[in-house]
Enzyme design. Structure first.
Site, PDB file in Angstrom:
ATOM      1  N   GLU A 150       0.834  -1.217   0.000  1.00 54.88           N
ATOM      2  CA  GLU A 150       0.000   0.000   0.000  1.00 54.88           C
ATOM      3  C   GLU A 150       0.860   1.256   0.000  1.00 54.88           C
ATOM      4  O   GLU A 150       0.555   2.229  -0.696  1.00 54.88           O
ATOM      5  CB  GLU A 150      -0.938   0.019   1.216  1.00 54.88           C
ATOM      6  N   ARG A 154       0.477   3.718  -3.238  1.00 58.04           N
ATOM      7  CA  ARG A 154      -0.209   4.997  -2.985  1.00 58.04           C
ATOM      8  C   ARG A 154       0.791   6.139  -2.789  1.00 58.04           C
ATOM      9  O   ARG A 154       0.667   7.186  -3.412  1.00 58.04           O
ATOM     10  CB  ARG A 154      -1.118   4.887  -1.765  1.00 58.04           C
ATOM     11  N   ASP A 289      -4.241 -10.257  -8.200  1.00 55.06           N
ATOM     12  CA  ASP A 289      -4.543  -9.271  -9.252  1.00 55.06           C
ATOM     13  C   ASP A 289      -3.367  -8.485  -9.852  1.00 55.06           C
ATOM     14  O   ASP A 289      -2.951  -8.695 -10.995  1.00 55.06           O
ATOM     15  CB  ASP A 289      -5.651  -8.307  -8.780  1.00 55.06           C
ATOM     16  N   GLU A 422     -12.330  -0.474  -9.922  1.00 48.86           N
ATOM     17  CA  GLU A 422     -11.925  -1.418 -10.992  1.00 48.86           C
ATOM     18  C   GLU A 422     -12.886  -1.478 -12.180  1.00 48.86           C
ATOM     19  O   GLU A 422     -12.453  -1.593 -13.337  1.00 48.86           O
ATOM     20  CB  GLU A 422     -11.726  -2.825 -10.419  1.00 48.86           C
TER      21      GLU A 422
HETATM   22  C1  DMJ Z   1      -6.461   0.087  -4.737  1.00 45.26           C
HETATM   23  O1  DMJ Z   1      -5.665   0.393  -3.666  1.00 45.26           O
HETATM   24  C2  DMJ Z   1      -5.664  -0.507  -5.850  1.00 45.26           C
HETATM   25  O2  DMJ Z   1      -6.393  -0.445  -7.031  1.00 45.26           O
HETATM   26  C3  DMJ Z   1      -5.268  -1.930  -5.589  1.00 45.26           C
HETATM   27  O3  DMJ Z   1      -4.612  -2.521  -6.677  1.00 45.26           O
HETATM   28  C4  DMJ Z   1      -6.479  -2.757  -5.276  1.00 45.26           C
HETATM   29  N1  DMJ Z   1      -7.326  -2.166  -4.288  1.00 45.26           N
HETATM   30  C5  DMJ Z   1      -7.603  -0.761  -4.300  1.00 45.26           C
HETATM   31  C6  DMJ Z   1      -8.866  -0.324  -4.979  1.00 45.26           C
HETATM   32  O4  DMJ Z   1      -9.911  -1.171  -4.958  1.00 45.26           O
END
Ligand code: DMJ
Length: 531
Positions: A150, A154, A289, A422
């Site tokens: 994270e 971010r 993912d 998404e």
């Molecule tokens: C975000 O922090 C990013 O897109 C991450 O890859 C997956 N989860 C969240 C949004 O849903």
């Protein structure tokens, strides 16, 4: 006798002026700040547009203005009630301190929103955010166990994106400071796989083996950080993971288990082969993912030179077709299953919906019609998860069985909607690649549903506990990715293609655009130019 003809002289002069204009436009484009009048920099091919980019259609412009007003509402709520904290609780009107960042005052929403504010031309707000990064962002205050993943996507991603857009070295310095403290995640670990938790203030890591999407979602930021700072250490960790460690793993047809462990041999030493038990989980949803997303995007970011990432990506696409793609009985919806403990789960997560955009982008770039179609079909299925929901906002998980197709299982499914991006992300990518009007229509449906169900009149937006309740029950959290991703993708969906052109930029998994290397984008700003 030679006669000087005035019309010919005029034409020559005009041609000369045009040449001079383009020459200086090109040169200037490399040096002027993007916040000046030269926000479009002239390349030999196309201008790099990072602000503006209005669509020619007035109705589309009105929609985009509306999205911008949503950004203002979300931002103002955060500023008023949670400034400097990580996220906002819009109903309680106070900071949200139980988030993944805890109470560490890292200003996650500020950093995550920088590029969206800039791209939308909200310069007063952007400058306030920049001042905070300059004067108040203090990593020594972050004495908590944070997620490496994270913080990377971010904070490092947000700061690097702000640097590439503006050229302001403050953002590069801050990205480097955060990046350097992430390096402790690699201290003394086995096989190059980092620890999953870091303490930024103590500069220490913990957490053992992170899941696939955690160790596999570092490459875009780390490679770019090395290039803009000239410090190779970040790239060297990525190289080790993709060129050495991953070769020790055995994939299932190009798909990797979300959990890996080092095997201990009889003497108690760690063996040099990484293994896992065969009953692990294979998924393009949570925990898997963005590992796959970063394979494609690292190749794109490298200017299509990173063959290692490309071949891993192509192998994974084969695995997806061979093992995970299914079609629903009645409505013939295409979806992806998860394989867990060797059994097939016919459930998709909202998170998996990023894959529509990924396969569309991969298929288009690699000229693979089958892959592109999978992306478009998955995006339609994810749209169905919204359409079939009473609030018109999709649940966290949706099922496929005799009774349900892309619908919430009201007894066992995850009912919540937390302002995730998404589905909208895939609409945006598909719109850019096809110009099929349905994607803008679907994006607008989402805007209306968010406005109806999630807008909090006093400022900000909230997620929902249950998308099946037509009378919304709010979770009282405005996630930082709402401004970083959801609103940015919506804004770009209603913009001209030139704004953050997909041939010049690649989005990290938190929707922070990073420039493509190798001449496609002069804003790449490698170290010698940045200094
Ligand atoms: C975000 O922090 C990013 O897109 C991450 O890859 C997956 N989860 C969240 C949004 O849903």
């Amino acid at each position: 006798m030679r006669v000087i003809r005035p019309r010919l002289v005029c034409r020559c002069l005009l041609a000369l002026c045009v040449l001079i204009f383009f020459y200086y436009g090109f040169i200037l484009g490399h040096f002027v700040s993007s916040t000046s009048a030269f926000s479009s920099l002239w390349l030999s091919k196309r201008p790099v547009v990072i602000q503006g980019g209005e669509d020619a259609d007035p109705e589309v412009r009105i929609k985009r203005d509306h999205v911008k007003s949503m950004m203002k509402h979300a931002w103002d709520g955060y500023v008023q009630y949670a400034w400097g904290a990580n996220e906002l609780k819009p109903i309680s009107r106070k900071p949200h301190i139980n988030s993944i960042y805890g109470s560490a005052p890292l200003g996650a929403t500020i950093v995550d929103s920088l590029d969206t504010l800039f791209i939308m031309g909200m310069m007063d707000e952007f400058n306030a955010a920049k001042d905070w990064v300059d004067n108040d962002m203090n990593l020594d205050m972050a004495d908590a166990e944070l997620s490496l993943f994270e913080v990377n996507i971010r904070l490092v991603g947000g700061l690097l994106s702000a640097f590439s857009l503006t050229g302001d070295k403050l953002f590069r310095e801050r990205a480097l400071q955060v990046g350097e403290r992430l390096l402790s995640a690699f201290d003394g670990v086995s096989a190059g796989i980092p620890n999953g938790r870091i303490n930024l203030s103590a500069n220490k890591s913990s957490g053992g083996w992170p899941v696939l999407a955690e160790w596999g979602t570092l490459s875009l930021e780390f490679n770019y950080l090395s290039d803009v700072t000239g410090s190779d250490v970040f790239r060297s960790h990525i190289r080790r993971i993709y060129e050495e460690t991953i070769n020790l793993m055995v994939s299932m047809d190009g798909l990797y288990p979300v959990n890996i462990r080092m095997r201990q041999n009889k003497t108690g030493d760690f063996d040099d082969r990484i293994h896992w038990n065969n009953f692990d989980k294979y998924t393009l949803g949570a925990a898997g993912d963005s590992f796959y997303e970063y394979l494609l995007k690292s190749w794109l970011q490298s200017g299509k030179t990173d063959e290692t990432s490309l071949s891993l990506y192509l192998h994974s696409v084969d695995g997806v077709f061979n093992k995970l793609v299914r079609t629903s009985e009645k409505s013939k919806l295409t979806y992806l299953v998860e394989i867990e403990h060797e059994s097939v789960q016919h459930v998709m997560g909202h998170l998996t919906c990023f894959a529509g955009g990924m396969f569309a982008l991969g298929g288009k770039t690699l000229n693979q019609e089958r892959q592109f179609k999978l992306g478009a079909d998955l995006t339609s299925t994810c749209h169905q998860s919204y359409v079939r929901s009473p609030t018109k906002l999709g649940p966290e998980t949706f099922e496929f069985n005799d009774q349900l197709e892309a619908e919430l299982d009201r007894s066992s499914g995850a009912k919540y909607y937390i302002l995730r991006p998404e589905v909208i992300e895939s609409y945006f990518i598909l719109w850019r690649l096809t110009h099929d009007p349905r994607y803008r229509r679907w994006g607008w449906e989402a805007v209306e549903a968010i406005e109806k169900n999630c807008r909090i009149s006093t400022g900000g937006y909230s997620g929902l506990h249950n998308v099946a309740n037509v009378l919304p029950t709010h979770d009282d959290v405005q996630q930082s990715f709402f401004m970083a991703e959801t609103l940015k993708y919506l804004y770009l969906l209603f913009s001209d293609d030139s704004l953050i052109d997909l041939d010049q930029w690649v989005f990290n998994t938190e929707a922070h655009p990073l420039p493509i290397k190798g001449g496609a984008n002069p804003l790449y700003r490698p170290a010698e130019k940045a200094k």
